[in-house]
Scaffold this motif. Structure first.
Motif, PDB file in Angstrom:
ATOM      1  N   ASP A 126      -0.363   6.432  -1.281  1.00  0.00           N
ATOM      2  CA  ASP A 126      -0.381   4.992  -1.474  1.00  0.00           C
ATOM      3  C   ASP A 126      -1.057   4.368  -0.269  1.00  0.00           C
ATOM      4  O   ASP A 126      -1.256   5.008   0.780  1.00  0.00           O
ATOM      5  CB  ASP A 126       1.056   4.465  -1.628  1.00  0.00           C
ATOM      6  N   CYS A 127      -1.414   3.114  -0.392  1.00  0.00           N
ATOM      7  CA  CYS A 127      -2.093   2.414   0.694  1.00  0.00           C
ATOM      8  C   CYS A 127      -1.933   0.920   0.514  1.00  0.00           C
ATOM      9  O   CYS A 127      -1.469   0.443  -0.521  1.00  0.00           O
ATOM     10  CB  CYS A 127      -3.579   2.780   0.741  1.00  0.00           C
TER      11      CYS A 127
ATOM     12  N   LEU B  33     -11.179  -2.692   3.003  1.00  0.00           N
ATOM     13  CA  LEU B  33     -10.539  -1.913   4.066  1.00  0.00           C
ATOM     14  C   LEU B  33      -9.137  -1.560   3.591  1.00  0.00           C
ATOM     15  O   LEU B  33      -8.410  -2.435   3.102  1.00  0.00           O
ATOM     16  CB  LEU B  33     -10.489  -2.706   5.372  1.00  0.00           C
ATOM     17  N   ALA B  34      -8.768  -0.290   3.708  1.00  0.00           N
ATOM     18  CA  ALA B  34      -7.447   0.172   3.277  1.00  0.00           C
ATOM     19  C   ALA B  34      -6.775   0.956   4.387  1.00  0.00           C
ATOM     20  O   ALA B  34      -7.445   1.581   5.226  1.00  0.00           O
ATOM     21  CB  ALA B  34      -7.562   1.040   2.025  1.00  0.00           C
ATOM     22  N   ASP B  35      -5.458   0.939   4.365  1.00  0.00           N
ATOM     23  CA  ASP B  35      -4.629   1.659   5.324  1.00  0.00           C
ATOM     24  C   ASP B  35      -3.623   2.474   4.528  1.00  0.00           C
ATOM     25  O   ASP B  35      -2.768   1.920   3.839  1.00  0.00           O
ATOM     26  CB  ASP B  35      -3.926   0.648   6.237  1.00  0.00           C
ATOM     27  N   GLY B  36      -3.747   3.799   4.584  1.00  0.00           N
ATOM     28  CA  GLY B  36      -2.839   4.668   3.853  1.00  0.00           C
ATOM     29  C   GLY B  36      -1.422   4.565   4.374  1.00  0.00           C
ATOM     30  O   GLY B  36      -1.190   4.401   5.575  1.00  0.00           O
TER      31      GLY B  36
ATOM     32  N   THR C   7       4.457  -5.032  -0.563  1.00  0.00           N
ATOM     33  CA  THR C   7       3.523  -4.719  -1.642  1.00  0.00           C
ATOM     34  C   THR C   7       2.615  -3.584  -1.181  1.00  0.00           C
ATOM     35  O   THR C   7       2.384  -3.400   0.017  1.00  0.00           O
ATOM     36  CB  THR C   7       2.642  -5.912  -2.041  1.00  0.00           C
ATOM     37  N   SER C   8       2.096  -2.843  -2.135  1.00  0.00           N
ATOM     38  CA  SER C   8       1.123  -1.793  -1.856  1.00  0.00           C
ATOM     39  C   SER C   8       0.225  -1.664  -3.073  1.00  0.00           C
ATOM     40  O   SER C   8       0.497  -2.235  -4.138  1.00  0.00           O
ATOM     41  CB  SER C   8       1.820  -0.463  -1.570  1.00  0.00           C
ATOM     42  N   VAL C   9      -0.834  -0.905  -2.935  1.00  0.00           N
ATOM     43  CA  VAL C   9      -1.761  -0.750  -4.057  1.00  0.00           C
ATOM     44  C   VAL C   9      -1.066  -0.106  -5.249  1.00  0.00           C
ATOM     45  O   VAL C   9      -1.222  -0.543  -6.389  1.00  0.00           O
ATOM     46  CB  VAL C   9      -2.992   0.069  -3.627  1.00  0.00           C
ATOM     47  N   ARG C  10      -0.275   0.906  -5.011  1.00  0.00           N
ATOM     48  CA  ARG C  10       0.376   1.613  -6.121  1.00  0.00           C
ATOM     49  C   ARG C  10       1.459   0.772  -6.788  1.00  0.00           C
ATOM     50  O   ARG C  10       1.680   0.879  -8.004  1.00  0.00           O
ATOM     51  CB  ARG C  10       0.968   2.941  -5.614  1.00  0.00           C
TER      52      ARG C  10
END
Length: 239
Positions: free
Chosen positions: A89-90, A41-44, A150-153
Motif C-alpha cells: 500500500d502507499c 509522488l507516492a510513499d509506500g 487514508t491510503s491508496v488501497r
C-alpha cells in the motif's frame, strides 16, 4: 530537460536514508498529443519491497491518466492498480498544471506546495490521525503524526483530497521524509538559492539525520526562474 510549450520544467531527487528499502516513487508523463503533464509522488506504507512496488505501480498508473480527467481519476486508477497487487500500500499525491496553476489530488500524508519564488504555500492537508485530532481542537501524540487515515488501497472516493493553486507558480511535491524533517521556512530558504531544487531539499534531510526515505519533485511554470536539472524518472509497467 523538459520544456514543451506551456509545460513546466521539473526535477526529482530521492534518498533511501537509513531504511532497508526506498519505498518512495515519482513519475511524470507528458501527453505528446496535448502537451499536458501529470506529476505523481507516492510513499509506500512500510519498509518492504511490497510497499515499494505499490508506490511504483501507483505513480506509473496515475500519470497515464489524461490530465483533462483530473487528479481524482488518476487516484482512482492508481487505486485499482494497487488493489490488483497481492500486497502493499502507499499514499499518493497527483498534480496537473492547468490555467497557469495546478490541480492537486491526494490521499495520506504526502504533500503539495505552491512556490512563488520566495515562499511555499501548502496545498494539501495531511490525512493523519494527528491532523484529525487537531481539526477537533485536541492535541495529538507524536506517534499520531505517522498514522495515516487514508491510503491508496483503502480510501473511498469521497475521502480523496483535492485543491487548486491559482496563478503562475512552481510546484513542490514531497514525501513525509522531507516535510517532517524540514520546516516550510527551511525548504523555502533552500529553494531561493539559484539552481537549488529537489536535490537541495533531499541533501538537507540527509544532513539533518532524517530517519525515512526522502523524496521531492519540483516543477516550475515560470520561465524567468532558473532552469532545473531533471533527474530521469524510471519507467515502471504495472504487472
Amino acid at each position: 530537460m523538459h520544456r514543451l510549450t506551456s509545460s513546466p520544467v521539473w526535477a526529482t531527487a530521492t534518498a533511501r536514508g537509513p531504511r532497508s528499502v526506498n519505498a518512495d516513487a515519482t513519475a511524470a508523463y507528458t501527453d505528446p498529443s496535448t502537451g499536458e503533464v501529470v506529476f505523481a509522488l507516492a510513499d509506500g506504507v512500510g519498509d518492504e519491497q511490497s510497499a515499494a512496488r505499490a508506490a511504483q505501480v501507483a505513480v506509473a498508473t496515475a500519470v497515464q491518466v489524461p490530465a483533462s480527467q483530473g487528479p481524482a481519476a488518476a487516484l482512482a486508477a492508481a487505486q485499482r492498480a494497487v488493489r490488483a497487487e497481492p500486497a502493499g500500500d502507499c499514499v499518493l499525491v497527483v498534480a496537473t498544471p492547468v490555467d497557469g496553476g495546478y490541480r492537486v489530488g491526494w490521499v495520506g500524508d504526502v504533500r503539495a506546495y505552491a512556490w512563488d519564488g520566495d515562499s511555499l504555500r501548502q496545498l494539501t492537508r495531511d490525512h493523519t490521525l494527528a491532523q484529525y485530532f487537531r481539526d477537533r481542537g485536541q492535541v495529538p501524540t507524536p506517534r499520531m503524526e505517522h498514522l495515516v487515515t487514508t491510503s491508496v488501497r483503502t480510501a473511498r472516493p469521497e475521502e480523496f483530497g483535492h485543491a487548486v493553486a491559482v496563478g503562475p507558480a512552481g510546484l513542490l511535491l514531497t514525501s513525509d521524509g522531507v516535510h517532517k524533517v524540514l520546516t516550510r521556512a527551511a525548504m523555502a530558504e533552500l529553494l531561493r538559492v539559484p539552481s537549488n531544487s529537489a536535490h537541495a531539499l533531499v541533501d538537507a534531510v540527509l544532513a539533518a539525520g532524517g530517519h525515512d526515505n526522502a523524496t521531492a519533485l519540483m516543477a516550475d511554470l515560470a520561465p524567468a526562474l532558473p532552469d532545473l536539472t531533471t533527474t530521469p524518472l524510471p519507467t515502471v509497467t504495472p504487472a
